[in-house]
Motif scaffolding. Structure first.
Motif, short mmCIF file in Angstrom:
data_model
loop_
_atom_site.label_atom_id
_atom_site.label_comp_id
_atom_site.label_asym_id
_atom_site.label_seq_id
_atom_site.Cartn_x
_atom_site.Cartn_y
_atom_site.Cartn_z
N LYS A 264 0.38 -1.39 -0.03
CA LYS A 264 -0.12 -0.01 -0.30
C LYS A 264 1.12 1.69 -0.04
O LYS A 264 2.24 1.23 0.77
CB LYS A 264 -1.09 -0.15 1.55
N PRO A 265 0.38 2.58 -0.08
CA PRO A 265 1.04 3.90 -0.13
C PRO A 265 1.64 4.03 1.04
O PRO A 265 1.08 4.12 1.84
CB PRO A 265 0.32 4.54 -1.18
N PHE A 266 2.65 4.55 0.67
CA PHE A 266 3.34 5.04 1.88
C PHE A 266 3.52 3.94 3.10
O PHE A 266 4.01 5.05 4.18
CB PHE A 266 2.56 6.16 2.40
N TYR A 267 3.34 2.98 3.42
CA TYR A 267 3.46 2.00 3.99
C TYR A 267 5.34 1.35 4.17
O TYR A 267 4.72 0.82 2.62
CB TYR A 267 2.76 1.06 4.24
N SER A 268 6.35 1.57 5.27
CA SER A 268 7.48 0.12 4.16
C SER A 268 7.02 -1.07 4.70
O SER A 268 6.79 -1.72 5.57
CB SER A 268 8.42 0.97 5.48
N ASN A 290 0.92 9.50 -10.89
CA ASN A 290 2.43 8.81 -10.63
C ASN A 290 2.32 8.18 -9.46
O ASN A 290 2.59 8.93 -8.84
CB ASN A 290 3.02 9.77 -11.35
N TYR A 291 3.22 6.27 -9.59
CA TYR A 291 3.78 6.46 -7.91
C TYR A 291 5.29 6.48 -8.65
O TYR A 291 5.96 6.13 -9.44
CB TYR A 291 3.19 5.38 -8.08
N THR A 292 6.22 6.32 -7.83
CA THR A 292 7.02 6.08 -6.69
C THR A 292 7.48 4.44 -6.50
O THR A 292 7.17 4.25 -5.35
CB THR A 292 8.35 6.74 -6.62
N VAL A 293 8.33 4.03 -7.10
CA VAL A 293 8.19 2.60 -6.49
C VAL A 293 9.65 2.26 -5.81
O VAL A 293 10.62 2.52 -7.24
CB VAL A 293 7.92 0.90 -7.09
N ARG A 294 10.98 1.83 -4.71
CA ARG A 294 11.40 2.59 -4.56
C ARG A 294 11.77 0.87 -3.50
O ARG A 294 11.61 0.60 -2.46
CB ARG A 294 11.81 3.39 -4.29
N THR A 295 13.27 0.51 -3.63
CA THR A 295 13.78 -0.46 -2.53
C THR A 295 14.61 0.44 -1.95
O THR A 295 15.37 1.30 -2.23
CB THR A 295 14.35 -1.37 -2.76
N TYR A 348 22.64 -9.02 -3.98
CA TYR A 348 23.16 -9.29 -2.84
C TYR A 348 22.65 -8.79 -1.88
O TYR A 348 22.34 -7.73 -1.97
CB TYR A 348 24.63 -9.14 -3.23
N LYS A 349 23.53 -8.01 -0.21
CA LYS A 349 23.01 -7.42 0.67
C LYS A 349 23.93 -7.49 1.12
O LYS A 349 24.45 -8.49 1.58
CB LYS A 349 21.94 -7.24 1.70
N THR A 350 24.31 -6.34 2.02
CA THR A 350 25.67 -6.52 3.01
C THR A 350 25.56 -6.92 4.80
O THR A 350 26.58 -7.22 4.03
CB THR A 350 26.25 -4.85 3.02
N SER A 351 24.26 -7.14 4.88
CA SER A 351 24.54 -7.33 6.05
C SER A 351 23.17 -8.61 6.59
O SER A 351 22.12 -7.85 5.37
CB SER A 351 24.32 -5.99 7.48
N SER A 352 23.19 -9.14 7.26
CA SER A 352 21.93 -10.03 7.50
C SER A 352 20.74 -8.90 8.04
O SER A 352 21.07 -7.83 8.30
CB SER A 352 22.10 -11.36 8.54
N GLY A 353 19.94 -9.91 7.82
CA GLY A 353 18.46 -8.69 7.91
C GLY A 353 17.72 -8.64 7.83
O GLY A 353 17.55 -8.87 5.67
N ALA A 354 16.52 -7.75 7.76
CA ALA A 354 15.71 -7.85 6.85
C ALA A 354 15.60 -5.71 6.11
O ALA A 354 16.53 -5.30 6.68
CB ALA A 354 14.15 -7.23 7.43
N THR A 355 15.24 -6.22 4.25
CA THR A 355 15.27 -5.06 3.72
C THR A 355 13.90 -4.18 3.60
O THR A 355 12.92 -4.86 4.58
CB THR A 355 16.43 -4.82 2.72
N CYS A 356 13.59 -3.48 2.96
CA CYS A 356 11.75 -2.98 2.86
C CYS A 356 12.25 -2.74 1.15
O CYS A 356 12.92 -1.94 0.58
CB CYS A 356 11.81 -2.06 3.56
N VAL A 357 10.88 -2.42 1.07
CA VAL A 357 10.40 -1.60 -0.42
C VAL A 357 9.05 -0.61 0.27
O VAL A 357 8.50 -1.04 0.92
CB VAL A 357 10.10 -2.57 -1.38
N MET A 358 9.13 0.22 -0.47
CA MET A 358 7.93 1.74 -0.36
C MET A 358 7.59 1.99 -1.73
O MET A 358 7.94 2.30 -3.07
CB MET A 358 8.14 2.81 0.50
N ILE A 359 6.07 1.92 -2.19
CA ILE A 359 5.29 2.91 -2.89
C ILE A 359 4.36 4.22 -2.39
O ILE A 359 4.11 4.34 -1.85
CB ILE A 359 4.57 2.07 -3.64
N TRP A 360 5.18 5.29 -3.69
CA TRP A 360 4.22 6.53 -2.56
C TRP A 360 4.17 7.20 -4.00
O TRP A 360 4.38 6.99 -4.72
CB TRP A 360 5.09 7.31 -1.79
#
Length: 360
Positions: A264-268, A290-295, A348-360
């Protein structure tokens, strides 16, 4: 001397150059996945089918001739059966024939005398829609292995005999002489690129050598000096090997749409996956704009946005940030009432753990 074989010759593409300073494990992760498709992609293939597309050539008498790219109905049916054989493995990719060349990912010709070849995986994206990405250059009606081999390239598989873990030591003079003659008539450069050259070890994903892979050439006696047990040649068993099947299922596991997440928009939206894995989201906008989707985070990803239409995900846009200092970012118009799919595959990710994506 060895038995003569027709061999697949891969088109040469520029080697990707990476920024200086990339950590070796990050570079390895990118190389493993850079030619692989986002899982869940429906690959559409097209057959050139009229006299419009051809290669200009000169015959032995010096006369100009046209080598048509179109094939017979039997040849096309044989290739359809090859796609079906890969799809019967219940992988996460689908194949569908299309008569619209402009929407195709894979474009297939049957120009005789030009060899059999295919671009590897996502290299197809960079090829003009008026050009072939795959060709069958000899009679394939009783040659299922060639068909499966070329489709394997289109999935992202390299040549297995070029696996540096094979430990093959070539009798290079014999190899060059063999390939310079019938039926291949290869230059030294083409022979080196397709046989002698060792591929980057990262491309084989740390796997062991598989002499029975559908991606391995057969070789007759006199071409290999070591390992000694192969001095009399290598003859793969034919068909898809157990490792071929394991490989393709590893990179393209069967998709379960019930596991798609809602964004959903604006939720990480937080996700925690490992290199090579993928997360999939559904988005149904409430307003047209227009929306932006970004990691976000220190990671390398490829992100694809598709519209879900009549049960099919139709590609709209994508971004690959691998090896760069920015995150995947797509800006585009979404229409209220429609459903969109966002696929994110992690290199690839530099460390363990979670990452995220957001749309706004």
């Amino acid at each position: 001397m060895s038995t003569k074989h027709h061999y697949c010759n891969l088109p040469q593409v520029p080697t990707r150059e990476f920024s200086l300073g990339l950590m070796p494990n990050r570079l390895e992760a990118i190389i493993i996945l850079e030619k692989k498709w986002v899982n869940g992609t429906k690959l559409k293939y097209y057959f050139f089918n009229d006299d419009t597309f051809f290669t200009n050539a000169v015959d032995t008498l010096g006369n100009q001739q046209k080598i048509l790219w179109k094939g017979t109905s039997n040849e096309k049916e044989a290739v359809r059966n090859g796609f079906q054989k890969w799809m019967d493995l219940e992988i996460g990719l689908e194949f569908e024939e299309t008569t619209n060349r402009l929407e195709s990912h894979i474009r297939i010709g049957f120009a005789k005398g030009e060899g059999s070849w295919s671009y590897v995986g996502r290299d197809c994206w960079d090829i003009s829609k008026s050009e072939r990405t795959m060709n069958f250059g000899w009679n394939i009606l009783n040659d299922e292995d060639t068909i499966l081999h070329e489709i394997g390239h289109a999935l992202g598989l390299p040549h297995e005999h070029q696996n540096p873990k094979a430990g093959i030591v070539w009798n290079e003079t014999a190899v060059y002489n063999e390939l310079a003659g019938a039926p291949n008539f290869w230059s030294r450069e083409k022979t080196h690129y397709n046989i002698i050259r060792k591929i980057n070890p990262d491309e084989v994903q740390g796997s062991n050598w598989d002499a029975n892979s559908i991606m391995h050439y057969p070789f007759g006696a006199g071409l290999i000096t070591a390992p000694t047990q192969f001095q009399n040649g290598i003859q793969p068993q034919g068909g898809l090997s157990p490792r071929d099947i394991t490989w393709v299922k590893q990179f393209y596991p069967k998709i379960d749409r019930r596991k798609f997440l809602t964004i959903k928009p604006f939720y990480s939206e937080v996700f925690d996956i490992e290199a090579g894995q993928q997360v999939d989201f559904e988005f149904e906008p409430k307003e047209t704009r227009n929306y932006t989707v970004r990691t976000f985070g220190k990671m390398d990803t490829v992100m694809v946005v598709s519209e879900h239409v009549n049960g099919e995900d139709v590609y709209l846009s994508g971004d690959d940030d691998s090896g760069e200092d920015y995150n995947s970012n797509i800006v585009m118009k979404f229409v209220a009432g429609k459903k969109y799919i966002i696929n994110i595959r992690l290199y690839y990710k530099t460390s363990s753990g979670a990452t995220c994506v957001m749309i706004w």
